[in-house]
Design a protein around this motif. Structure first.
Motif, PDB file in Angstrom:
ATOM      1  N   VAL A  31       0.818  -1.217   0.000  1.00  0.00           N
ATOM      2  CA  VAL A  31       0.000   0.000   0.000  1.00  0.00           C
ATOM      3  C   VAL A  31       0.852   1.268   0.000  1.00  0.00           C
ATOM      4  O   VAL A  31       0.425   2.310  -0.470  1.00  0.00           O
ATOM      5  CB  VAL A  31      -0.970  -0.015   1.209  1.00  0.00           C
ATOM      6  CG1 VAL A  31      -1.856   1.216   1.231  1.00  0.00           C
ATOM      7  CG2 VAL A  31      -1.823  -1.284   1.185  1.00  0.00           C
ATOM      8  N   GLY A  32       2.061   1.165   0.531  1.00  0.00           N
ATOM      9  CA  GLY A  32       2.957   2.318   0.519  1.00  0.00           C
ATOM     10  C   GLY A  32       3.115   3.000   1.854  1.00  0.00           C
ATOM     11  O   GLY A  32       4.006   3.840   2.021  1.00  0.00           O
ATOM     12  N   VAL A  33       2.259   2.666   2.822  1.00  0.00           N
ATOM     13  CA  VAL A  33       2.350   3.227   4.170  1.00  0.00           C
ATOM     14  C   VAL A  33       2.038   2.110   5.164  1.00  0.00           C
ATOM     15  O   VAL A  33       1.358   1.145   4.829  1.00  0.00           O
ATOM     16  CB  VAL A  33       1.376   4.404   4.389  1.00  0.00           C
ATOM     17  CG1 VAL A  33       1.737   5.587   3.505  1.00  0.00           C
ATOM     18  CG2 VAL A  33      -0.062   3.967   4.154  1.00  0.00           C
ATOM     19  N   PRO A  34       2.504   2.227   6.414  1.00  0.00           N
ATOM     20  CA  PRO A  34       2.166   1.225   7.428  1.00  0.00           C
ATOM     21  C   PRO A  34       0.660   1.226   7.705  1.00  0.00           C
ATOM     22  O   PRO A  34      -0.019   2.245   7.490  1.00  0.00           O
ATOM     23  CB  PRO A  34       2.958   1.673   8.660  1.00  0.00           C
ATOM     24  CG  PRO A  34       4.037   2.559   8.125  1.00  0.00           C
ATOM     25  CD  PRO A  34       3.456   3.233   6.924  1.00  0.00           C
ATOM     26  N   PRO A  35       0.126   0.127   8.191  1.00  0.00           N
ATOM     27  CA  PRO A  35      -1.327   0.043   8.396  1.00  0.00           C
ATOM     28  C   PRO A  35      -1.872   1.069   9.379  1.00  0.00           C
ATOM     29  O   PRO A  35      -2.974   1.605   9.172  1.00  0.00           O
ATOM     30  CB  PRO A  35      -1.537  -1.393   8.892  1.00  0.00           C
ATOM     31  CG  PRO A  35      -0.207  -1.883   9.316  1.00  0.00           C
ATOM     32  CD  PRO A  35       0.789  -1.166   8.479  1.00  0.00           C
ATOM     33  N   THR A  36      -1.145   1.371  10.453  1.00  0.00           N
ATOM     34  CA  THR A  36      -1.649   2.365  11.405  1.00  0.00           C
ATOM     35  C   THR A  36      -1.708   3.745  10.767  1.00  0.00           C
ATOM     36  O   THR A  36      -2.655   4.504  10.999  1.00  0.00           O
ATOM     37  CB  THR A  36      -0.760   2.398  12.658  1.00  0.00           C
ATOM     38  OG1 THR A  36       0.612   2.551  12.268  1.00  0.00           O
ATOM     39  CG2 THR A  36      -0.902   1.112  13.459  1.00  0.00           C
TER      40      THR A  36
END
Length: 281
Positions: free
Chosen positions: A262-267
């Motif tokens: 996705v390109g970013v951490p889930p949080t």
């Protein structure tokens, strides 16, 4: 949003794979429809999008293991069609002005009967405009009608004209991918192949020829889809518990795969969601 007039039984109505689905639905008119009965063994759904935007908008999707045929009309361009093979990375599409898209999403494994002369890996990662196999079709016949039922009927006619050839291997591939999608206990390709009585090598060859990606990729991708959907519907996600539910050894492995996809951490993703996203929970 227009209310579908056609039978939509069997059509998935979730938003799995769409990054910040609420934001997308606030910018475009998105609908799904079921294909004609003879096409349902091969086609998961038709998807229609119309937009009229004062400013450009970029949508993002974590792709499914599915081939799409997409009829498109963007401002200032002639209508065109393309075959979109399974995309391996996060897919971005810029929308601006006015436009219309009519898409056919095949079941994983369901496209090969309509293009039997090529393995599906030939399309993977590619978007091919008006390929020779469909060159005789005028995209305007699908995109021009203002009546939505007429557009759906044109999609049916297009596919029925390219009559699919019965193929037991395609049926097997579709069945196996469905099993991966619905059974969260499937976590390792070796265990899955053993349970199905197939060697890992034969399983990988089947998926290459009929799905376009390997079983390991599909297992991972469905995990990320579920994590995305959980983030959008549950503002208090317990990421460690979710990692365990999805078969990860620990939360760090989920964070790694989510970030890479996705390109970013889930949080970070969950915190940045459009407020309407989590209100649907």
């Amino acid at each position: 949003m227009a209310t579908p007039r056609r039978d939509t039984r069997g059509v998935r109505q979730d938003t799995q794979g769409i990054v910040d689905a609420a934001d997308l639905l606030a910018h475009v008119d998105f609908r799904r429809h079921a294909p004609a009965e003879p096409l349902r063994p091969y086609v998961e759904q038709y998807w229609l999008i119309d937009w009229d935007l004062p400013e450009p908008y970029v949508s993002h999707v974590v792709p499914h293991p599915a081939v799409n045929i997409v009829f498109q009309h963007f401002t200032g361009e002639r209508p065109f069609a393309e075959v979109a093979g399974v995309q391996l990375d996060l897919f971005a599409q810029k929308l601006e002005g006015r436009g219309r898209v009519c898409g056919i999403k095949f079941r994983p494994g369901g496209f090969r009967p309509f293009a039997p002369d090529r393995p599906v890996t030939d399309w993977t990662g590619r978007r091919i405009r008006q390929p020779e196999v469909y060159a005789a079709t005028d995209p305007a016949t699908v995109l021009t009608p203002d009546d939505e039922e007429a557009r759906i009927a044109a999609l049916d006619a297009f596919l029925l004209h390219h009559r699919p050839r019965p193929d037991p291997q395609a049926d097997l591939a579709m069945t196996l991918v469905d099993r991966i999608h619905t059974d969260r206990t499937i976590r390792r390709v070796t265990d899955f192949a053993r349970a199905e009585g197939i060697s890992v090598r034969l399983l990988q060859r089947l998926f290459a020829a009929y799905v376009g990606v390997g079983p390991k990729w599909i297992i991972l991708r469905y995990r990320i889809h579920e994590a995305l959907e959980r983030a959008e519907t549950d503002p208090e996600v317990d990421w460690a518990a979710l990692a365990a539910d999805l078969g990860y050894a620990d939360q760090a492995h989920l964070v790694r795969d989510f970030t890479a996809t996705v390109g970013v951490p889930p949080t970070t993703y969950a915190q940045a969601l459009t407020p309407a996203s989590t209100s649907r929970a």
